[in-house]
Scaffold this active site. Structure first.
Site, mmCIF file in Angstrom:
data_model
loop_
_atom_site.group_PDB
_atom_site.id
_atom_site.type_symbol
_atom_site.label_atom_id
_atom_site.label_comp_id
_atom_site.label_asym_id
_atom_site.label_seq_id
_atom_site.Cartn_x
_atom_site.Cartn_y
_atom_site.Cartn_z
ATOM 1 N N ASP A 26 0.824 -1.203 0.000
ATOM 2 C CA ASP A 26 0.000 0.000 0.000
ATOM 3 C C ASP A 26 0.863 1.259 0.000
ATOM 4 O O ASP A 26 1.935 1.282 0.599
ATOM 5 C CB ASP A 26 -0.900 -0.007 1.246
ATOM 6 C CG ASP A 26 -2.002 1.014 1.166
ATOM 7 O OD1 ASP A 26 -2.381 1.417 0.040
ATOM 8 O OD2 ASP A 26 -2.491 1.450 2.235
ATOM 9 N N ARG A 71 0.057 7.642 -2.787
ATOM 10 C CA ARG A 71 0.480 8.716 -1.878
ATOM 11 C C ARG A 71 1.965 9.048 -2.078
ATOM 12 O O ARG A 71 2.376 10.199 -1.971
ATOM 13 C CB ARG A 71 0.219 8.308 -0.428
ATOM 14 C CG ARG A 71 -1.203 8.603 0.030
ATOM 15 C CD ARG A 71 -1.512 7.944 1.346
ATOM 16 N NE ARG A 71 -1.729 6.505 1.180
ATOM 17 C CZ ARG A 71 -1.767 5.651 2.180
ATOM 18 N NH1 ARG A 71 -1.563 6.073 3.415
ATOM 19 N NH2 ARG A 71 -1.998 4.375 1.966
ATOM 20 N N ARG A 103 -0.404 9.089 -9.926
ATOM 21 C CA ARG A 103 -0.401 7.837 -9.168
ATOM 22 C C ARG A 103 0.342 6.726 -9.913
ATOM 23 O O ARG A 103 1.000 5.889 -9.296
ATOM 24 C CB ARG A 103 -1.843 7.390 -8.894
ATOM 25 C CG ARG A 103 -2.617 8.304 -7.956
ATOM 26 C CD ARG A 103 -4.065 7.841 -7.824
ATOM 27 N NE ARG A 103 -4.143 6.493 -7.337
ATOM 28 C CZ ARG A 103 -4.139 6.167 -6.043
ATOM 29 N NH1 ARG A 103 -4.025 7.095 -5.114
ATOM 30 N NH2 ARG A 103 -4.236 4.909 -5.675
ATOM 31 N N LEU A 145 11.171 -20.366 -4.229
ATOM 32 C CA LEU A 145 10.101 -19.512 -3.708
ATOM 33 C C LEU A 145 8.866 -19.571 -4.598
ATOM 34 O O LEU A 145 8.962 -19.489 -5.829
ATOM 35 C CB LEU A 145 10.611 -18.065 -3.624
ATOM 36 C CG LEU A 145 9.579 -16.986 -3.281
ATOM 37 C CD1 LEU A 145 9.159 -17.109 -1.818
ATOM 38 C CD2 LEU A 145 10.145 -15.597 -3.555
ATOM 39 N N ARG A 181 -5.527 -1.879 8.568
ATOM 40 C CA ARG A 181 -6.695 -2.689 8.217
ATOM 41 C C ARG A 181 -6.262 -3.798 7.262
ATOM 42 O O ARG A 181 -5.187 -3.748 6.683
ATOM 43 C CB ARG A 181 -7.798 -1.835 7.592
ATOM 44 C CG ARG A 181 -7.378 -1.027 6.377
ATOM 45 C CD ARG A 181 -8.550 -0.223 5.819
ATOM 46 N NE ARG A 181 -8.129 0.621 4.716
ATOM 47 C CZ ARG A 181 -7.683 1.859 4.845
ATOM 48 N NH1 ARG A 181 -7.595 2.408 6.048
ATOM 49 N NH2 ARG A 181 -7.317 2.562 3.779
ATOM 50 N N ILE A 182 -7.135 -4.794 7.079
ATOM 51 C CA ILE A 182 -6.812 -5.982 6.299
ATOM 52 C C ILE A 182 -7.283 -5.862 4.855
ATOM 53 O O ILE A 182 -6.767 -6.535 3.965
ATOM 54 C CB ILE A 182 -7.436 -7.235 6.964
ATOM 55 C CG1 ILE A 182 -6.962 -7.343 8.419
ATOM 56 C CG2 ILE A 182 -7.059 -8.499 6.203
ATOM 57 C CD1 ILE A 182 -5.448 -7.353 8.583
ATOM 58 N N SER A 183 -8.282 -5.020 4.606
ATOM 59 C CA SER A 183 -8.739 -4.722 3.238
ATOM 60 C C SER A 183 -9.150 -5.958 2.442
ATOM 61 O O SER A 183 -8.761 -6.123 1.280
ATOM 62 C CB SER A 183 -7.658 -3.936 2.479
ATOM 63 O OG SER A 183 -7.430 -2.696 3.099
ATOM 64 N N HIS A 213 3.100 3.416 -8.973
ATOM 65 C CA HIS A 213 2.994 1.999 -9.322
ATOM 66 C C HIS A 213 4.266 1.508 -10.012
ATOM 67 O O HIS A 213 4.745 0.404 -9.744
ATOM 68 C CB HIS A 213 1.779 1.760 -10.222
ATOM 69 C CG HIS A 213 0.464 2.060 -9.558
ATOM 70 N ND1 HIS A 213 0.136 1.558 -8.321
ATOM 71 C CD2 HIS A 213 -0.590 2.824 -9.953
ATOM 72 C CE1 HIS A 213 -1.085 1.982 -7.984
ATOM 73 N NE2 HIS A 213 -1.539 2.752 -8.964
#
Length: 246
Positions: free
Chosen positions: A21, A25, A34, A132, A195-197, A38
């Site tokens: 997240d 911002r 934005r 992985l 929060r878990i969203s 990304h």
């Protein structure tokens, strides 16, 4: 002493999940669109994947694009999809060299066809890798996943393939997108949000939660190591007392 040096590699979490997240911002803070955030977030993904692989983490699951993200401005969604395609194409060679197996969870059929095809191709190419397991949560909604699992089980009961008494936690987990994977033991969220969203709601029942104020484009492998070092200092009791655990 670095955080990596503090880690006991004999007690690593098998599965680390991350809510990446803060891209928007981060870009806004630099006076950029934005999308710029990304693009820079991809650098963090690359570094964290390499760091997790070097450390010996078996599973790394990244919240890449939620089902709710489809509601974002069209230009941003389009840019994210194009970025996903270009990133897969650029990183496939590195994934093969690093023995990383690419996996996805979510309703990937909702992705644009070109994006879907590139993703499936990359998963097929890396299917034989044994290092992985990198899972991208794409068009993912945990509530939807749980409903789909419940519906699939109900259909089997209706057809007579299952009895109600056959339904257990293990059977239910086997109908989730993460079937065959261990539950995350550590969940990391960047950007200072708590929060878990709608992310892996069933799977993180006993995960340790780690929150950092760092925005995702600033998050690097040393930050991952710090989170794992913090995880190893915690007592995981699973309902037992400290005396029982020790």
């Amino acid at each position: 002493m670095s955080f990596k040096e503090q880690i006991d590699t004999a007690r690593l979490p098998k599965h680390v999940a991350i809510i990446m997240d803060g891209n928007g911002r981060w870009a806004k803070g630099k006076g950029k669109l934005r999308v710029f955030g990304h693009h820079n977030g991809v650098l963090s993904v690359r570094d964290v994947v390499e760091g997790a692989g070097e450390l010996g983490i078996k599973y790394l699951t990244l919240y890449t694009f939620s089902a709710e993200n489809w509601n974002r401005p069209k230009y941003e969604v389009t840019a994210i999809m194009e970025l996903l395609i270009s990133t897969i194409n650029k990183e496939i060679k590195k994934l093969m060299e690093s023995n990383v197996r690419l996996n996805t969870i979510g309703d990937i059929e909702m992705l644009p066809k070109k994006c879907y095809d590139e993703l499936v191709s990359a998963m097929e190419k890396t299917a034989g890798n044994t290092g992985l397991v990198l899972t991208l949560a794409l068009s993912y909604s945990s509530r939807r996943e749980i409903v789909q699992a419940a519906r699939a089980i109900a259909e089997k009961v209706e057809k007579g393939d299952l009895k109600v008494s056959d339904i257990t936690e293990d059977l239910f987990a086997g109908h989730l997108h993460t079937a065959g994977m261990p539950d995350p033991e550590l969940l990391i969220r960047t950007s200072g949000e708590y929060r878990i969203s709608n992310y892996l709601l069933w799977q993180i029942a006993y995960a340790e939660l780690y929150f950092t104020d760092k925005l995702w484009p600033d998050f690097r492998r040393e930050d991952l190591y710090e989170a794992i070092s913090d995880y190893q200092k915690r007592e995981r009791r699973f309902g037992l007392t400290s005396e029982q655990v020790n």
